[in-house]
Each structure stands twice: as structure tokens, then as C-alpha cells.
Design an enzyme around this catalytic site. Structure first.
Site, PDB file in Angstrom:
ATOM      1  N   PHE A  17       0.891  -4.097   2.497  1.00 50.11           N
ATOM      2  CA  PHE A  17       1.082  -3.558   3.854  1.00 50.11           C
ATOM      3  C   PHE A  17       1.005  -2.060   3.723  1.00 50.11           C
ATOM      4  O   PHE A  17       1.779  -1.476   4.209  1.00 50.11           O
ATOM      5  CB  PHE A  17       2.577  -3.719   3.998  1.00 50.11           C
ATOM      6  CG  PHE A  17       3.293  -5.373   3.654  1.00 50.11           C
ATOM      7  CD1 PHE A  17       2.772  -6.427   4.589  1.00 50.11           C
ATOM      8  CD2 PHE A  17       3.961  -5.562   2.586  1.00 50.11           C
ATOM      9  CE1 PHE A  17       2.893  -7.795   4.274  1.00 50.11           C
ATOM     10  CE2 PHE A  17       4.141  -6.885   2.278  1.00 50.11           C
ATOM     11  CZ  PHE A  17       3.649  -7.864   3.063  1.00 50.11           C
ATOM     12  N   GLY A  46       9.348  -1.284  -5.251  1.00 46.98           N
ATOM     13  CA  GLY A  46       8.575  -1.953  -4.372  1.00 46.98           C
ATOM     14  C   GLY A  46       7.150  -2.149  -4.963  1.00 46.98           C
ATOM     15  O   GLY A  46       6.238  -1.489  -4.519  1.00 46.98           O
ATOM     16  N   SER A  52      -0.066  -0.450  -3.748  1.00 50.10           N
ATOM     17  CA  SER A  52       0.150   0.957  -3.850  1.00 50.10           C
ATOM     18  C   SER A  52      -0.047   1.637  -5.008  1.00 50.10           C
ATOM     19  O   SER A  52      -0.263   2.574  -5.489  1.00 50.10           O
ATOM     20  CB  SER A  52       1.700   1.232  -3.066  1.00 50.10           C
ATOM     21  OG  SER A  52       2.578   0.332  -3.926  1.00 50.10           O
ATOM     22  N   ASP A  71      10.007  -4.004  -9.326  1.00 45.73           N
ATOM     23  CA  ASP A  71      10.130  -5.174  -8.254  1.00 45.73           C
ATOM     24  C   ASP A  71      10.910  -6.024  -9.093  1.00 45.73           C
ATOM     25  O   ASP A  71      10.523  -6.439  -9.917  1.00 45.73           O
ATOM     26  CB  ASP A  71       8.804  -5.607  -7.759  1.00 45.73           C
ATOM     27  CG  ASP A  71       9.006  -6.043  -6.225  1.00 45.73           C
ATOM     28  OD1 ASP A  71       9.873  -6.991  -6.113  1.00 45.73           O
ATOM     29  OD2 ASP A  71       8.290  -5.476  -5.479  1.00 45.73           O
ATOM     30  N   GLY A  75      10.318 -10.802  -3.542  1.00 47.94           N
ATOM     31  CA  GLY A  75      10.149 -10.618  -2.021  1.00 47.94           C
ATOM     32  C   GLY A  75      11.443 -10.049  -1.521  1.00 47.94           C
ATOM     33  O   GLY A  75      12.539 -10.213  -1.881  1.00 47.94           O
ATOM     34  N   ASP A 141       9.497   1.999  -1.593  1.00 51.54           N
ATOM     35  CA  ASP A 141       8.857   1.215  -0.490  1.00 51.54           C
ATOM     36  C   ASP A 141       9.796  -0.243  -0.885  1.00 51.54           C
ATOM     37  O   ASP A 141       8.680  -1.238  -0.889  1.00 51.54           O
ATOM     38  CB  ASP A 141       7.586   1.258  -0.666  1.00 51.54           C
ATOM     39  CG  ASP A 141       6.640   0.422   0.301  1.00 51.54           C
ATOM     40  OD1 ASP A 141       7.489   0.208   1.307  1.00 51.54           O
ATOM     41  OD2 ASP A 141       5.519   0.108   0.079  1.00 51.54           O
ATOM     42  N   HIS A 144      14.019  -3.200   2.739  1.00 54.08           N
ATOM     43  CA  HIS A 144      14.312  -2.299   3.806  1.00 54.08           C
ATOM     44  C   HIS A 144      15.603  -2.486   4.543  1.00 54.08           C
ATOM     45  O   HIS A 144      15.707  -1.899   5.686  1.00 54.08           O
ATOM     46  CB  HIS A 144      12.879  -2.355   4.876  1.00 54.08           C
ATOM     47  CG  HIS A 144      11.819  -1.692   4.453  1.00 54.08           C
ATOM     48  ND1 HIS A 144      11.709  -1.047   3.258  1.00 54.08           N
ATOM     49  CD2 HIS A 144      10.333  -1.732   4.721  1.00 54.08           C
ATOM     50  CE1 HIS A 144      10.412  -0.655   3.052  1.00 54.08           C
ATOM     51  NE2 HIS A 144       9.944  -1.169   3.978  1.00 54.08           N
ATOM     52  N   HIS A 169       8.145   4.994   2.374  1.00 55.68           N
ATOM     53  CA  HIS A 169       7.111   4.130   3.400  1.00 55.68           C
ATOM     54  C   HIS A 169       8.198   3.688   4.395  1.00 55.68           C
ATOM     55  O   HIS A 169       9.144   3.275   4.293  1.00 55.68           O
ATOM     56  CB  HIS A 169       6.495   3.386   2.524  1.00 55.68           C
ATOM     57  CG  HIS A 169       5.253   2.720   3.183  1.00 55.68           C
ATOM     58  ND1 HIS A 169       4.879   1.464   3.265  1.00 55.68           N
ATOM     59  CD2 HIS A 169       4.357   3.281   3.968  1.00 55.68           C
ATOM     60  CE1 HIS A 169       3.643   1.217   3.973  1.00 55.68           C
ATOM     61  NE2 HIS A 169       3.517   2.441   4.264  1.00 55.68           N
ATOM     62  N   ASP A 170       7.186   3.314   5.466  1.00 60.60           N
ATOM     63  CA  ASP A 170       7.718   2.536   6.721  1.00 60.60           C
ATOM     64  C   ASP A 170       8.903   3.402   7.330  1.00 60.60           C
ATOM     65  O   ASP A 170       9.823   2.984   7.856  1.00 60.60           O
ATOM     66  CB  ASP A 170       8.222   1.139   6.230  1.00 60.60           C
ATOM     67  CG  ASP A 170       7.158   0.379   5.767  1.00 60.60           C
ATOM     68  OD1 ASP A 170       6.137   0.079   6.100  1.00 60.60           O
ATOM     69  OD2 ASP A 170       7.564  -0.086   4.480  1.00 60.60           O
TER      70      ASP A 170
HETATM   71  N1  SAH Z   1       4.634  -0.914  -2.361  1.00 57.51           N
HETATM   72  C1  SAH Z   1       3.920  -2.349  -1.956  1.00 57.51           C
HETATM   73  C2  SAH Z   1       4.487  -3.099  -1.020  1.00 57.51           C
HETATM   74  C3  SAH Z   1       6.253  -3.303  -1.307  1.00 57.51           C
HETATM   75  S1  SAH Z   1       6.673  -4.640  -0.520  1.00 57.51           S
HETATM   76  C4  SAH Z   1       2.537  -2.225  -1.553  1.00 57.51           C
HETATM   77  O1  SAH Z   1       2.358  -1.192  -1.062  1.00 57.51           O
HETATM   78  O2  SAH Z   1       1.858  -3.184  -1.748  1.00 57.51           O
HETATM   79  C5  SAH Z   1       8.650  -4.413  -0.834  1.00 57.51           C
HETATM   80  C6  SAH Z   1       9.096  -5.075  -2.379  1.00 57.51           C
HETATM   81  O3  SAH Z   1      10.327  -4.627  -2.659  1.00 57.51           O
HETATM   82  C7  SAH Z   1       8.912  -6.568  -2.629  1.00 57.51           C
HETATM   83  O4  SAH Z   1       7.865  -6.928  -3.441  1.00 57.51           O
HETATM   84  C8  SAH Z   1      10.314  -6.944  -2.900  1.00 57.51           C
HETATM   85  O5  SAH Z   1      10.446  -7.910  -3.787  1.00 57.51           O
HETATM   86  C9  SAH Z   1      10.841  -5.674  -3.436  1.00 57.51           C
HETATM   87  N2  SAH Z   1      12.296  -5.497  -3.420  1.00 57.51           N
HETATM   88  C10 SAH Z   1      13.125  -5.615  -2.282  1.00 57.51           C
HETATM   89  N3  SAH Z   1      14.160  -5.330  -2.626  1.00 57.51           N
HETATM   90  C11 SAH Z   1      14.345  -5.175  -4.071  1.00 57.51           C
HETATM   91  C12 SAH Z   1      15.246  -4.744  -4.980  1.00 57.51           C
HETATM   92  N4  SAH Z   1      16.564  -4.626  -4.545  1.00 57.51           N
HETATM   93  N5  SAH Z   1      14.982  -4.572  -6.316  1.00 57.51           N
HETATM   94  C13 SAH Z   1      13.852  -4.793  -6.637  1.00 57.51           C
HETATM   95  N6  SAH Z   1      12.674  -4.903  -5.690  1.00 57.51           N
HETATM   96  C14 SAH Z   1      12.977  -4.992  -4.336  1.00 57.51           C
HETATM   97 MG    MG Z   2       6.098  -0.499   3.119  1.00 51.55          MG
END
Ligand code: SAH
Ligand code: MG
Length: 212
Positions: A17, A46, A52, A71, A75, A141, A144, A169-170
Site C-alpha cells: 500500500f 509494519g 517499503s 511485523d 496482518g 506503518d 492503524h 504513513h497514512d
Molecule cells: N510498510 C508496509 C505495509 C505495512 S501494513 C508496506 O509498505 O508494504 C501494516 C502491517 O502492520 C501489517 O503487515 C500488520 O501485520 C502489521 N501490524 C499490525 N499491528 C502490528 C503489531 N501490533 N505488531 C507488529 N506488526 C503489526
Molecule cells: Mg501504510
């Protein structure tokens, strides 16, 4: 094609994303950080499928830095079945859970970035509580939702060194464009007085730590 262009092209083919202009900004900011601090320690919260991590990893490689890509790989809420960003291909048939780790590993291997990008598999709050290394660069990231986003900010922002960079991000100023927590933690960082805004590209905000 240069090494950097190869990595950008691979990033664009990787699930995720992160629009190309924001990915480019991650890279540019990484290079700026790398120019002022060689061999830095960088971390992204993330990782998803590694998109990223390719942009930041390209800059880290050129800078002699290491990027931890954190991560739990199961998800966020919006990635689960029935939600907007669900992807059946990322479900592990062994247990029916979402698992982005194999895809992330393939991305980093294909990019030949295994000496620069280091995966950390676990919950952000658990890792943060046992992570003492100061960070020259932090990219938030992860989840959220309010609880997770605030926990990430509280746990990771203090680890950014003076002169270091925190990117979020976002971040959407207008609630109609997206959820609030990333915007709220961005505002909190500015209001706190220790961070100043350095750049904004799309929903990416770049803050620099000015004081201890
Ligand atoms: N930066 C990535 C997108 C990350 S999407 C890119 O640019 O492609 C958000 C990610 O955060 C997801 O993969 C999800 O598994 C992770 N995530 C959400 N909550 C989390 C947590 N508490 N600890 C670790 N990872 C987490
Ligand atoms: Mg993002």
C-alpha cells in the site's frame, strides 16, 4: 538499470500500500539520514510483503545502515477475511491465518537485500520493550487502530536520536480520507515539541527529532 532502479521496479511489483512517490520519499529521506550518520540502525514497524523495506533498504544499503523490518506477519484488522484489504493468496493453508512472512522473505531475497534488511517477527510492543538500540530512522506503518498506533508511538518515538528521522504513513488531515490514529500521533509528535516537520508526500509525514 542501476541497482536503485532495479529495487524501485521490484518494489512496484510487490504487494502493498505504498505509492511510488511515497516510496521514493522513503528512499530520499533514508539517503539524507545516511549522509549524516553512516552505519545507522533503522527500523520500520509494519513490514507486510516487503514493499517499503525495498525503498528503505535501497537507501540503507547505500548508507551502510541496517533496517529492521518488524511485523507479526498476521496482518492488521483491515487485512482479515471480510475486510477491505483481504488477500486470499496470503492465507497459510496450514492454519487458515494470514501470513505475509514467506512473501516478505521472498521479496528481500529477490532484492538481494538480506545483508541489509533484517526481519523481526513479533508484536511491536513486545519487541519495543526489549529493544535498546537508538534509531537514526524510524518508519511507523503498523496497526492503524488507536490502541496499536498510540502504543507504537509511545514505544518507538523515544528511541529516535536527536537529528534522526521519524516517518509516519497514512496520515490524513481530512477524516474522510482515512482513519484518525496515524494523524493523531503525527500531531502529538509535533505538539510534543521534540519533533519538527521536514517533509510531506502523499500521506507520508517526515519528522526530525530536534531535542532530547
Ligand atoms: N510498510 C508496509 C505495509 C505495512 S501494513 C508496506 O509498505 O508494504 C501494516 C502491517 O502492520 C501489517 O503487515 C500488520 O501485520 C502489521 N501490524 C499490525 N499491528 C502490528 C503489531 N501490533 N505488531 C507488529 N506488526 C503489526
Ligand atoms: Mg501504510
Amino acid at each position: 538499470m542501476s541497482r536503485r532502479d532495479d529495487l524501485f521496479a521490484l518494489a512496484q511489483r510487490t504487494k502493498g500500500f505504498m505509492p511510488p512517490d511515497e516510496g521514493r520519499a522513503l528512499y530520499d529521506q533514508g539517503r539524507l539520514v545516511g549522509e549524516s550518520t553512516a552505519a545507522g540502525t533503522w527500523l520500520e514497524v509494519g513490514a507486510w510483503c516487503g514493499k517499503s523495506a525495498l525503498y528503505l533498504g535501497a537507501a540503507a544499503e547505500e548508507s551502510g545502515a541496517v533496517l529492521y523490518s518488524l511485523d507479526h506477519h498476521h496482518g492488521s484488522e483491515e487485512n482479515q477475511r471480510g475486510w477491505e484489504h483481504f488477500d486470499e493468496e496470503l492465507v497459510d493453508p496450514a492454519d487458515g491465518r494470514l501470513n505475509t512472512l514467506p512473501t516478505w522473505q521472498r521479496t528481500i531475497a529477490r532484492a538481494d537485500l538480506e545483508a541489509t534488511v533484517v526481519g523481526v517477527v513479533g508484536r511491536s510492543s513486545v519487541v519495543a520493550a526489549h529493544f535498546d538500540q537508538p534509531l537514526e530512522l524510524l518508519f511507523i506503518d503498523g496497526g492503524h487502530g488507536a490502541e496499536v498506533a498510540w502504543a507504537d508511538y509511545a514505544a518507538w518515538a523515544p528511541k529516535v536520536v536527536v537529528g534522526g528521522v521519524m516517518m509516519i504513513h497514512d496520515v490524513f488531515a481530512d477524516p474522510r480520507d482515512g482513519g484518525r490514529p496515524p494523524y493523531e500521533i503525527y500531531r502529538a509528535a509535533l505538539d510534543d515539541g521534540r519533533f519538527v516537520e521536514r517533509a510531506a508526500v502523499g500521506s507520508l509525514r517526515v519528522l526530525e527529532r530536534r531535542t532530547a
